[in-house]
Design a protein around this motif. Sequence first.
Motif, short mmCIF file in Angstrom:
data_model
loop_
_atom_site.label_atom_id
_atom_site.label_comp_id
_atom_site.label_asym_id
_atom_site.label_seq_id
_atom_site.Cartn_x
_atom_site.Cartn_y
_atom_site.Cartn_z
N GLN A 268 43.34 -43.68 20.84
CA GLN A 268 44.17 -43.39 21.98
C GLN A 268 45.64 -43.28 21.62
OE1 GLN A 268 43.29 -46.41 24.86
NE2 GLN A 268 41.13 -45.86 25.02
N VAL A 269 46.05 -43.95 20.56
CA VAL A 269 47.48 -43.95 20.21
C VAL A 269 47.75 -43.16 18.94
CG1 VAL A 269 47.81 -46.19 21.29
CG2 VAL A 269 47.30 -46.09 18.85
N LEU A 270 46.71 -42.52 18.37
CA LEU A 270 46.91 -41.79 17.13
C LEU A 270 47.95 -40.68 17.30
CD1 LEU A 270 46.08 -41.14 14.21
CD2 LEU A 270 44.30 -39.64 15.14
N LEU A 271 47.78 -39.84 18.33
CA LEU A 271 48.73 -38.78 18.62
C LEU A 271 49.00 -38.78 20.13
CD1 LEU A 271 47.61 -35.73 16.45
CD2 LEU A 271 49.71 -37.07 16.21
N PRO A 272 49.91 -39.62 20.59
CA PRO A 272 50.21 -39.64 22.02
C PRO A 272 50.79 -38.31 22.47
CG PRO A 272 51.85 -40.89 20.78
CD PRO A 272 50.76 -40.56 19.82
N VAL A 273 50.28 -37.80 23.57
CA VAL A 273 50.72 -36.51 24.09
C VAL A 273 52.00 -36.72 24.89
CG1 VAL A 273 50.09 -34.51 25.50
CG2 VAL A 273 48.34 -35.72 24.18
N ASN A 274 53.13 -36.43 24.26
CA ASN A 274 54.43 -36.58 24.92
C ASN A 274 55.42 -35.58 24.33
OD1 ASN A 274 55.10 -37.65 22.39
ND2 ASN A 274 54.77 -39.76 23.08
N LEU A 275 56.66 -35.68 24.75
CA LEU A 275 57.68 -34.74 24.29
C LEU A 275 57.93 -34.86 22.79
CD1 LEU A 275 60.30 -34.96 27.20
CD2 LEU A 275 58.64 -33.15 26.73
N THR A 276 57.78 -36.07 22.25
CA THR A 276 57.99 -36.25 20.81
C THR A 276 56.97 -35.44 20.01
OG1 THR A 276 58.85 -38.48 21.18
CG2 THR A 276 58.10 -37.94 18.95
N LEU A 277 55.71 -35.47 20.45
CA LEU A 277 54.68 -34.69 19.76
C LEU A 277 55.00 -33.21 19.83
CD1 LEU A 277 51.93 -34.39 18.39
CD2 LEU A 277 50.88 -34.40 20.66
N GLY A 278 55.42 -32.73 20.99
CA GLY A 278 55.77 -31.32 21.12
C GLY A 278 56.92 -30.93 20.21
N ALA A 279 57.93 -31.80 20.12
CA ALA A 279 59.08 -31.50 19.26
C ALA A 279 58.68 -31.47 17.79
CB ALA A 279 60.16 -32.55 19.49
N VAL A 280 57.82 -32.40 17.37
CA VAL A 280 57.38 -32.44 15.97
C VAL A 280 56.57 -31.19 15.64
CG1 VAL A 280 55.92 -33.65 14.32
CG2 VAL A 280 57.47 -34.94 15.79
N LEU A 281 55.68 -30.79 16.54
CA LEU A 281 54.89 -29.59 16.31
C LEU A 281 55.79 -28.36 16.19
CD1 LEU A 281 51.87 -30.11 18.74
CD2 LEU A 281 51.83 -30.18 16.25
N ALA A 282 56.80 -28.27 17.04
CA ALA A 282 57.71 -27.13 16.99
C ALA A 282 58.47 -27.10 15.66
CB ALA A 282 58.69 -27.19 18.16
N LEU B 288 57.50 -28.46 12.75
CA LEU B 288 56.58 -28.12 11.66
C LEU B 288 56.28 -26.62 11.63
CD1 LEU B 288 54.05 -31.11 11.91
CD2 LEU B 288 55.79 -30.73 10.15
N LEU B 289 56.08 -26.02 12.80
CA LEU B 289 55.82 -24.59 12.84
C LEU B 289 57.05 -23.81 12.36
CD1 LEU B 289 53.93 -22.28 13.58
CD2 LEU B 289 54.79 -22.40 15.93
N ALA B 290 58.22 -24.26 12.76
CA ALA B 290 59.44 -23.60 12.31
C ALA B 290 59.61 -23.70 10.80
CB ALA B 290 60.66 -24.21 13.01
N VAL B 291 59.25 -24.85 10.23
CA VAL B 291 59.31 -25.01 8.77
C VAL B 291 58.37 -24.04 8.08
CG1 VAL B 291 58.77 -26.59 6.88
CG2 VAL B 291 60.08 -27.40 8.83
N ALA B 292 57.14 -23.94 8.59
CA ALA B 292 56.17 -23.02 8.00
C ALA B 292 56.67 -21.58 8.06
CB ALA B 292 54.83 -23.15 8.72
N VAL B 293 57.19 -21.17 9.21
CA VAL B 293 57.70 -19.80 9.36
C VAL B 293 58.87 -19.55 8.42
CG1 VAL B 293 58.83 -18.22 10.96
CG2 VAL B 293 56.89 -19.59 11.73
#
Length: 279
Positions: free
Chosen positions: A14-28, A30-35
Amino acid sequence: MPAPPATPLAADAQVLLPVNLTLGAVLAVLLAVAVTVVACARLSDDGSRRRARSVATAGLRAAVQLAAVSLLIGWVVRSGWLLLAFLALMYAVAVRTAGRRVTPNATWWWAALPIAAGVFPVVAALVLTGLVPPDGIALVPVTGILIGGALTATVLGGRRALDELRTRHGEVEAAMALGFLDRDARLEIARPAASDALLPGLDQTRTVGLVTLPGAFVGMLLGGASPLLAGVVQLFVLVALLAVQAIAVAAVLELVARGRLHRRGAEAGEGEGARDPGP
């Protein structure tokens, strides 16, 4: 009666990847780094930055598609017809993706054969033996994993075979001059290259538990399953993938050798990863 306390593994899930704004920011980020890396390093077939756009699009599509599947999956598995329609959609998208990645011309639809040849017999065997219920939610992820493995093997095997035939076209003609049939000459040249498509699956299977802990194993542990059960399920997935990918590579190699899947008549630059027409 109060509900039993959650197990430590379930709590961890339940706490491995909490769905919140922090998760969204980290995903954004990481995607920007890949691009950015793909663009700066020009990681494309022609040395351009065009694949950076594909990376960005893939990330955004993944987010939208997973959100849609998360909302629909519980509803889909309640109906046998909807379940079959969803599986058919998965298969159709895999065929389109694999075929267009291998060749930009009209022969891309032949990719349907290696994916079907690898996935359908394995899924049918699992359902007929009762290992996977035909109307349960387990059928969707199991079939999805197998289709994904067949897709990857078809793309890698097909592209490597066609690239090799284009590069070594003279050797194909020489073999034909010595009396080889067209199919046999192409097969001799393309087989070693196409067989490299098996290496990712082989390496993952050989190093499981030592280098990596794949998703099925980790997911079951976090869901509260015992390590033994998680290990058995992961072993089943890896061995099934080996069978599916072996069949897919053999089938796509045969299609290339027989000239069913080719790049003749393709316009230069049509589709990402397009190359000059092969033999």
